[in-house]
Design a protein around this motif. Sequence first.
Motif, PDB file in Angstrom:
ATOM      1  N   ARG A  13       0.836  -1.215   0.000  1.00  0.00           N
ATOM      2  CA  ARG A  13       0.000   0.000   0.000  1.00  0.00           C
ATOM      3  C   ARG A  13       0.869   1.262   0.000  1.00  0.00           C
ATOM      4  N   GLN A  17       1.740   2.936  -3.619  1.00  0.00           N
ATOM      5  CA  GLN A  17       0.725   3.939  -3.992  1.00  0.00           C
ATOM      6  C   GLN A  17       1.287   5.112  -4.799  1.00  0.00           C
ATOM      7  N   PHE A  48      -8.793   1.657  -0.236  1.00  0.00           N
ATOM      8  CA  PHE A  48     -10.087   1.926  -0.863  1.00  0.00           C
ATOM      9  C   PHE A  48     -10.371   3.420  -0.856  1.00  0.00           C
ATOM     10  N   SER A  50     -10.282   7.141  -3.471  1.00  0.00           N
ATOM     11  CA  SER A  50     -10.737   7.508  -4.811  1.00  0.00           C
ATOM     12  C   SER A  50      -9.640   7.199  -5.833  1.00  0.00           C
ATOM     13  N   LYS A  52      -9.367   8.518  -8.581  1.00  0.00           N
ATOM     14  CA  LYS A  52      -8.928   9.773  -9.210  1.00  0.00           C
ATOM     15  C   LYS A  52      -7.765  10.359  -8.421  1.00  0.00           C
ATOM     16  N   ASN A  81     -13.525   6.962   4.062  1.00  0.00           N
ATOM     17  CA  ASN A  81     -14.928   7.396   4.218  1.00  0.00           C
ATOM     18  C   ASN A  81     -15.836   6.166   4.134  1.00  0.00           C
ATOM     19  N   LYS A  83     -17.779   5.092   1.780  1.00  0.00           N
ATOM     20  CA  LYS A  83     -17.628   4.296   0.544  1.00  0.00           C
ATOM     21  C   LYS A  83     -16.440   3.330   0.688  1.00  0.00           C
ATOM     22  N   ARG A  87     -16.506  -0.814   0.553  1.00  0.00           N
ATOM     23  CA  ARG A  87     -15.616  -1.595  -0.335  1.00  0.00           C
ATOM     24  C   ARG A  87     -14.791  -2.586   0.475  1.00  0.00           C
ATOM     25  N   ASN A 110      -4.439  15.863   1.536  1.00  0.00           N
ATOM     26  CA  ASN A 110      -4.500  14.404   1.409  1.00  0.00           C
ATOM     27  C   ASN A 110      -5.924  13.882   1.277  1.00  0.00           C
ATOM     28  N   ASN A 112      -8.805  16.200   1.493  1.00  0.00           N
ATOM     29  CA  ASN A 112      -9.732  17.285   1.152  1.00  0.00           C
ATOM     30  C   ASN A 112     -10.681  17.639   2.298  1.00  0.00           C
ATOM     31  N   SER A 138      -0.951  11.458  10.533  1.00  0.00           N
ATOM     32  CA  SER A 138       0.194  11.896   9.730  1.00  0.00           C
ATOM     33  C   SER A 138       0.811  13.160  10.324  1.00  0.00           C
ATOM     34  N   THR A 174       5.296  11.257   8.157  1.00  0.00           N
ATOM     35  CA  THR A 174       4.958  11.291   6.735  1.00  0.00           C
ATOM     36  C   THR A 174       6.119  11.727   5.844  1.00  0.00           C
TER      37      THR A 174
HETATM   38  P1  HMG Z   1     -13.213  14.311  -2.487  1.00  0.00           P
HETATM   39  O1  HMG Z   1     -12.950  14.673  -3.913  1.00  0.00           O
HETATM   40  O2  HMG Z   1     -13.304  15.415  -1.498  1.00  0.00           O
HETATM   41  O3  HMG Z   1     -14.485  13.386  -2.273  1.00  0.00           O
HETATM   42  O4  HMG Z   1     -12.105  13.272  -2.054  1.00  0.00           O
HETATM   43  P2  HMG Z   1     -15.891  13.237  -2.868  1.00  0.00           P
HETATM   44  O5  HMG Z   1     -16.698  12.575  -1.812  1.00  0.00           O
HETATM   45  O6  HMG Z   1     -16.349  14.537  -3.463  1.00  0.00           O
HETATM   46  O7  HMG Z   1     -15.654  12.178  -4.055  1.00  0.00           O
HETATM   47  C1  HMG Z   1     -14.983  12.474  -5.251  1.00  0.00           C
HETATM   48  C2  HMG Z   1     -15.047  11.263  -6.164  1.00  0.00           C
HETATM   49  O8  HMG Z   1     -14.339  10.175  -5.557  1.00  0.00           O
HETATM   50  C3  HMG Z   1     -16.477  10.757  -6.383  1.00  0.00           C
HETATM   51  O9  HMG Z   1     -16.509  10.175  -7.668  1.00  0.00           O
HETATM   52  C4  HMG Z   1     -16.621   9.677  -5.346  1.00  0.00           C
HETATM   53  O10 HMG Z   1     -17.568   8.700  -5.674  1.00  0.00           O
HETATM   54  C5  HMG Z   1     -15.221   9.068  -5.347  1.00  0.00           C
HETATM   55  P3  HMG Z   1     -17.201  10.920  -8.907  1.00  0.00           P
HETATM   56  O11 HMG Z   1     -18.625  11.184  -8.470  1.00  0.00           O
HETATM   57  O12 HMG Z   1     -16.416  12.203  -9.102  1.00  0.00           O
HETATM   58  O13 HMG Z   1     -17.061   9.936 -10.043  1.00  0.00           O
HETATM   59  N1  HMG Z   1     -14.888   8.444  -4.063  1.00  0.00           N
HETATM   60  C6  HMG Z   1     -14.433   7.196  -3.939  1.00  0.00           C
HETATM   61  N2  HMG Z   1     -14.175   6.227  -4.843  1.00  0.00           N
HETATM   62  C7  HMG Z   1     -13.723   5.068  -4.376  1.00  0.00           C
HETATM   63  N3  HMG Z   1     -13.504   4.799  -3.058  1.00  0.00           N
HETATM   64  C8  HMG Z   1     -13.749   5.760  -2.134  1.00  0.00           C
HETATM   65  C9  HMG Z   1     -14.235   6.999  -2.568  1.00  0.00           C
HETATM   66  N4  HMG Z   1     -14.579   8.125  -1.919  1.00  0.00           N
HETATM   67  C10 HMG Z   1     -14.984   9.001  -2.842  1.00  0.00           C
HETATM   68  N5  HMG Z   1     -13.530   5.493  -0.837  1.00  0.00           N
HETATM   69  C11 HMG Z   1     -11.265  11.462  -0.712  1.00  0.00           C
HETATM   70  C12 HMG Z   1     -12.066  12.782  -0.733  1.00  0.00           C
HETATM   71  C13 HMG Z   1     -11.004  11.126   0.721  1.00  0.00           C
HETATM   72  C14 HMG Z   1     -12.108  10.380  -1.388  1.00  0.00           C
HETATM   73  C15 HMG Z   1      -9.970  11.672  -1.526  1.00  0.00           C
HETATM   74  O14 HMG Z   1      -9.342  12.818  -1.026  1.00  0.00           O
HETATM   75  C16 HMG Z   1      -9.031  10.503  -1.432  1.00  0.00           C
HETATM   76  O15 HMG Z   1      -9.319   9.433  -1.942  1.00  0.00           O
HETATM   77  N6  HMG Z   1      -7.882  10.696  -0.760  1.00  0.00           N
HETATM   78  C17 HMG Z   1      -6.941   9.626  -0.508  1.00  0.00           C
HETATM   79  C18 HMG Z   1      -5.542  10.126  -0.592  1.00  0.00           C
HETATM   80  C19 HMG Z   1      -4.602   8.989  -0.287  1.00  0.00           C
HETATM   81  O16 HMG Z   1      -4.910   7.837  -0.498  1.00  0.00           O
HETATM   82  N7  HMG Z   1      -3.390   9.343   0.212  1.00  0.00           N
HETATM   83  C20 HMG Z   1      -2.389   8.375   0.527  1.00  0.00           C
HETATM   84  C21 HMG Z   1      -2.712   7.542   1.727  1.00  0.00           C
HETATM   85  S1  HMG Z   1      -2.399   8.365   3.282  1.00  0.00           S
HETATM   86  C22 HMG Z   1      -0.711   8.127   3.571  1.00  0.00           C
HETATM   87  O17 HMG Z   1      -0.010   7.642   2.719  1.00  0.00           O
HETATM   88  C23 HMG Z   1      -0.165   8.473   4.931  1.00  0.00           C
HETATM   89  C24 HMG Z   1       0.078   7.237   5.820  1.00  0.00           C
HETATM   90  O18 HMG Z   1       0.951   6.339   5.178  1.00  0.00           O
HETATM   91  C25 HMG Z   1       0.671   7.667   7.161  1.00  0.00           C
HETATM   92  C26 HMG Z   1       1.875   8.593   7.024  1.00  0.00           C
HETATM   93  O19 HMG Z   1       2.869   8.213   6.398  1.00  0.00           O
HETATM   94  O20 HMG Z   1       1.762   9.703   7.547  1.00  0.00           O
HETATM   95  C27 HMG Z   1      -1.230   6.482   6.099  1.00  0.00           C
END
Ligand code: HMG
Length: 280
Positions: A13, A17, A48, A50, A52, A81, A83, A87, A110, A112, A138, A174
């Motif tokens: 992951r 990623q 799980f 987005s 995008k 979230n 969704k 999943r 990260n 939003n 983070s 992070t």
């Molecule tokens: P958003 O754009 O504010 O959300 O994103 P939204 O609710 O408006 O949804 C936008 C679109 O995403 C929609 O699709 C939703 O259906 C879809 P559209 O209508 O445009 O076709 N969507 C999803 N699709 C699949 N699965 C979902 C999901 N949720 C919404 N769960 C959101 C908000 C949180 C979704 C977005 O910002 C996001 O996905 N962020 C993730 C970023 C990420 O993965 N970052 C890396 C992981 S964190 C990390 O690495 C740190 C860590 O390792 C610790 C450290 O090192 O510090 C953990």
Amino acid sequence: MEIDVTIFEMGPRDGLQNESKFISTSDKVKLVNLLSTSGIPKIETASFVSSKWVPQMADGEQVMAGINRKSGVAFTALTPNEKGLERAIRAKADEIAVFGSASEGFSKANINKSVKESLQTFRPIVEAAPMPVRGYISCITDCPYDGPTNPTQVIKVAEELLDMGCYEISLGDTLGSANPNTTEKLLSALLSVFKAKDLAVHFHDTQGKAIENIDISLDFGISTFDASIAGLGGCPYAPGARGNVSTEAVIDFLESKGFHTGVDREKIKVAAEFARSLTR
Ligand code: HMG
Ligand code: MG
């Protein structure tokens, strides 16, 4: 021999990623299978989120469906979230994780959401989840957008995550910018409020300080260490951040200190070689 420290594998992951070239589902499955036969008890297997935002993790369902579910190993997933939770339930994740930030800038970049909005999103997920939920925080010492993090910000978020039902807080360095001084300062503050068993550490190794930081964490009684096979990774929303500390280095270090990880080093070497081949 009793296993007294836990390695939580992040490679599939956090490691993958950030890769710009799409890694095939079958290669992701092969990596997880190599890791799960090595004695590692927990593997973060899918995210799980987005597609995008993080296209590399778009095939989480297929990865979860394709892996061998070795008994005794927890295959875990990130869920930002509701969704994501749905999943994860359909994919039969053994454990999930919500991921927040101690700092506003990273939270917004990260996921939003402000820190407050993120915690409001997480609470119903953690309360509804039929599986254990881990909570990440983070930017425990530094944020790429807001600068240094005050330990009180970490304490506030950790209190909320534990209160909503997270079984453990993983403290995310992070950027990989924590050093022995900032780590000690943070852990002194945290351990005056929480028990060591409630905390895990998640060091990225951008500045080569992760092992020293783990050493300090051991002094505070922490016994769960996030690590990434071959040191893969970085976060797409933390510019310049490198991979988690490598699983091999953490195992070697812990074993050299007399701890027993329960992981077969020869099998880990094979997994590391395969992991490297994926990102060449
Ligand atoms: P958003 O754009 O504010 O959300 O994103 P939204 O609710 O408006 O949804 C936008 C679109 O995403 C929609 O699709 C939703 O259906 C879809 P559209 O209508 O445009 O076709 N969507 C999803 N699709 C699949 N699965 C979902 C999901 N949720 C919404 N769960 C959101 C908000 C949180 C979704 C977005 O910002 C996001 O996905 N962020 C993730 C970023 C990420 O993965 N970052 C890396 C992981 S964190 C990390 O690495 C740190 C860590 O390792 C610790 C450290 O090192 O510090 C953990
Ligand atoms: Mg990370």
